[in-house]
Scaffold this motif. Structure first.
Motif, short mmCIF file in Angstrom:
data_model
loop_
_atom_site.label_atom_id
_atom_site.label_comp_id
_atom_site.label_asym_id
_atom_site.label_seq_id
_atom_site.Cartn_x
_atom_site.Cartn_y
_atom_site.Cartn_z
N ASP A 196 -37.24 91.98 106.69
CA ASP A 196 -36.61 91.49 105.46
C ASP A 196 -35.68 92.58 104.94
OD1 ASP A 196 -38.20 93.39 104.10
OD2 ASP A 196 -39.82 91.94 103.85
N ASP A 197 -34.93 92.25 103.93
CA ASP A 197 -33.93 93.19 103.41
C ASP A 197 -34.53 94.39 102.70
OD1 ASP A 197 -31.86 91.63 104.37
OD2 ASP A 197 -31.73 90.43 102.53
N LEU A 199 -37.94 100.38 107.35
CA LEU A 199 -37.29 100.79 108.59
C LEU A 199 -35.78 100.86 108.44
CD1 LEU A 199 -37.69 101.43 111.62
CD2 LEU A 199 -37.43 98.99 112.07
N LEU A 200 -35.20 100.03 107.58
CA LEU A 200 -33.75 100.01 107.40
C LEU A 200 -33.24 101.33 106.85
CD1 LEU A 200 -33.38 96.43 105.86
CD2 LEU A 200 -33.18 97.11 108.26
N ILE A 201 -34.03 101.98 106.03
CA ILE A 201 -33.62 103.28 105.47
C ILE A 201 -33.77 104.39 106.50
CG2 ILE A 201 -34.03 104.91 103.57
CD1 ILE A 201 -35.17 102.64 101.96
N GLN A 202 -34.70 104.22 107.43
CA GLN A 202 -34.95 105.25 108.44
C GLN A 202 -33.91 105.25 109.55
OE1 GLN A 202 -38.92 104.48 109.82
NE2 GLN A 202 -39.81 104.61 107.77
N ILE A 203 -33.28 104.11 109.82
CA ILE A 203 -32.33 104.02 110.92
C ILE A 203 -31.15 104.98 110.77
CG2 ILE A 203 -30.67 102.47 112.04
CD1 ILE A 203 -32.65 100.20 111.70
N PRO A 204 -30.52 105.10 109.58
CA PRO A 204 -29.39 106.04 109.48
C PRO A 204 -29.78 107.50 109.70
CG PRO A 204 -29.34 104.45 107.68
CD PRO A 204 -30.65 104.28 108.37
N GLU A 205 -31.07 107.81 109.64
CA GLU A 205 -31.51 109.19 109.86
C GLU A 205 -31.64 109.52 111.34
OE1 GLU A 205 -31.54 111.11 107.30
OE2 GLU A 205 -31.23 109.43 105.92
N CYS A 206 -31.53 108.52 112.20
CA CYS A 206 -31.61 108.75 113.65
C CYS A 206 -30.23 109.14 114.14
CB CYS A 206 -32.12 107.51 114.36
SG CYS A 206 -33.71 106.91 113.73
N ARG A 207 -29.96 110.41 114.20
CA ARG A 207 -28.60 110.93 114.34
C ARG A 207 -27.95 110.58 115.68
NH1 ARG A 207 -31.21 116.85 114.21
NH2 ARG A 207 -32.71 115.62 113.02
N SER A 221 -30.94 88.53 115.54
CA SER A 221 -31.97 87.61 115.05
C SER A 221 -33.07 88.34 114.28
CB SER A 221 -32.59 86.82 116.23
OG SER A 221 -31.60 86.11 116.92
N THR A 222 -32.69 89.22 113.37
CA THR A 222 -33.64 89.96 112.55
C THR A 222 -33.75 89.40 111.13
OG1 THR A 222 -31.85 91.54 112.09
CG2 THR A 222 -33.43 92.13 113.81
N ASN A 223 -33.06 88.30 110.85
CA ASN A 223 -33.11 87.65 109.53
C ASN A 223 -32.57 88.53 108.40
OD1 ASN A 223 -34.25 85.38 110.69
ND2 ASN A 223 -36.35 85.94 110.16
N LEU A 224 -31.75 89.50 108.73
CA LEU A 224 -31.17 90.36 107.70
C LEU A 224 -29.92 89.69 107.11
CD1 LEU A 224 -31.40 93.87 109.41
CD2 LEU A 224 -32.89 92.93 107.64
N THR A 225 -29.66 90.00 105.86
CA THR A 225 -28.46 89.55 105.17
C THR A 225 -27.60 90.75 104.80
OG1 THR A 225 -29.52 89.63 102.98
CG2 THR A 225 -29.75 87.59 104.24
N ASP A 226 -26.56 90.51 104.04
CA ASP A 226 -25.68 91.60 103.63
C ASP A 226 -26.46 92.72 102.93
OD1 ASP A 226 -23.83 89.91 104.61
OD2 ASP A 226 -22.69 89.66 102.75
N LYS A 227 -27.43 92.33 102.14
CA LYS A 227 -28.19 93.31 101.35
C LYS A 227 -28.93 94.29 102.24
CE LYS A 227 -31.48 93.58 97.51
NZ LYS A 227 -32.34 92.78 96.59
N LEU A 280 -28.29 94.86 105.55
CA LEU A 280 -27.37 95.56 106.43
C LEU A 280 -26.66 96.70 105.72
CD1 LEU A 280 -25.82 92.48 108.28
CD2 LEU A 280 -27.41 94.16 109.23
N LYS A 281 -26.45 96.57 104.42
CA LYS A 281 -25.81 97.65 103.67
C LYS A 281 -26.65 98.92 103.71
CE LYS A 281 -23.36 94.63 100.42
NZ LYS A 281 -23.28 94.18 99.00
N LYS A 282 -27.95 98.79 103.75
CA LYS A 282 -28.82 99.97 103.81
C LYS A 282 -28.67 100.72 105.12
CE LYS A 282 -32.31 97.91 100.77
NZ LYS A 282 -33.73 97.51 100.63
N VAL A 283 -28.20 100.02 106.16
CA VAL A 283 -28.02 100.64 107.47
C VAL A 283 -26.64 101.25 107.60
CG1 VAL A 283 -28.05 100.25 109.96
CG2 VAL A 283 -29.68 99.05 108.51
N THR A 284 -25.60 100.51 107.18
CA THR A 284 -24.23 100.94 107.46
C THR A 284 -23.57 101.73 106.33
OG1 THR A 284 -23.39 98.79 106.68
CG2 THR A 284 -23.87 99.02 109.04
N TYR A 285 -23.91 101.46 105.09
CA TYR A 285 -23.24 102.16 103.99
C TYR A 285 -23.41 103.68 104.04
CZ TYR A 285 -21.58 98.11 101.31
OH TYR A 285 -20.90 97.00 100.91
#
Length: 322
Positions: A102-103, A107-115, A124-130, A132-137
């Motif tokens: 879910d949004d 785990l979404l916050i931990q992904i950007p820390e994986c350098r 097919s992870t059921n993610l929305t803009d909200k 995905l922003k935690k991953v890419t922003y």
């Protein structure tokens, strides 16, 4: 009867029991590193979700044993939330296909820390803009995930407003969707004809670790079910459930085709340095200026004027002498 173990087995057992004290595995003989990890699994040293397991997995991940990670289900991620941080720390390819996040998942916050992540599959992870922003922003301007060049958003409901923000990730080169998805147009990317689909396959050590964890979870679940009353269960209900499970096991979904959007190359500013036509034309113009009979005198004009002035001065001096 006492069975004497070899000195090598004793050393491997000692290292496996204290695997969390190992500081580095880079340059360590691969055969021994694999034996220590497998022995740690057999001794259930890595069975718990704690700091020791996280430290051990981080060391092996740094040494390149966890470059590709594909999680089997959400239950494993939730139960080993701390351990997978060490597992993903130096991962290069991460696949979360069909993991119903879910949004608000941590785990979404931990992904950007994986350098070191280069390939990220969120299919097919059921993610929305909200979510995905935690991953890419956090990755804008390549501040985080500087090596990320491949992002799979197949099956996700994303808006053009979010997709337009992907232009702020200069390291990102390819974005994938299902061909059947309603893909809005977005800036800095264009559709390509031949998509290059990345596949993530777990290594042998990661596979054995996941099987060990899944076995642990299965045993814990079995104990919980045994504690409950079995009065509601019957022969007919168990057979019916078995029939449904067998039907699901034979249901094979055909893979869907995908569409890839590649980043549009921006024009370079140094035109004269990159365009050979412009550079040769300037050289030709310079050469023409030095050709004899050319009306363009070029750099010789100042020398001719000076020579005429000197001749005029000499003539005046001769006239004064006469």
């Amino acid at each position: 009867m006492y069975d004497a173990s070899s000195l090598l087995d004793l050393c491997i057992d000692f290292c496996a029991k204290n695997i969390h004290f190992i500081d580095c595995m880079i340059g360590f003989p691969e055969d021994f590193a694999v034996k220590i990890f497998e022995r740690a699994i057999n001794l259930k040293v890595l069975a718990g979700d704690n700091d020791n397991t996280k430290q051990a997995l981080s060391v092996y991940s740094e040494a390149g044993y966890c470059r590709e990670v594909k999680f089997p289900n959400l239950l494993l991620i939730n139960q080993y939330e701390l351990s997978i941080q060490g597992l993903m720390e130096f991962t290069e390819k991460l696949d979360l296909t069909n993991i119903c996040l879910d949004d608000h998942h941590d785990l979404l916050i931990q992904i950007p820390e994986c350098r070191n992540i280069k390939v990220l599959i969120l299919q097919s992870t059921n993610l929305t803009d909200k979510g995905l922003k935690k991953v890419t922003y956090p990755c804008f301007g390549a501040k985080k995930l500087p090596s990320l060049h491949y992002l799979d958003l197949s099956g996700l409901q994303v808006t053009s407003k979010y997709l337009n923000t992907l232009r702020h990730l200069p390291q990102l080169k390819s974005v994938l969707f299902y061909s059947s998805d309603k893909i809005p147009s977005f800036l800095a990317f264009r559709l390509t004809q031949r998509p290059n689909v990345e596949k993530v396959i777990n290594g042998s050590l990661v596979t054995k670790l996941f099987l060990h964890w899944l076995k642990q979870l299965s045993q814990e679940r079995k104990k919980v079910l045994e504690e409950k009353s079995s009065a509601s269960s019957s022969f007919y209900t168990s057979n019916a459930a078995g029939g449904r499970d067998s039907a699901k096991s034979f249901a094979v979904k055909a893979p869907k085709s995908k569409a890839m959007f590649e980043r549009i190359q921006e024009p370079k500013t140094a035109l004269h340095a990159t365009n050979p036509l412009l550079s040769t034309s300037t050289n030709v113009s310079r050469k023409r200026s030095y050709e004899p009979g050319n009306c363009i005198v070029g750099p010789r004009k100042p020398k001719q004027a000076k020579l005429a002035l000197d001749v005029e001065n000499i003539e005046q001096m001769l006239d004064s002498c006469d």
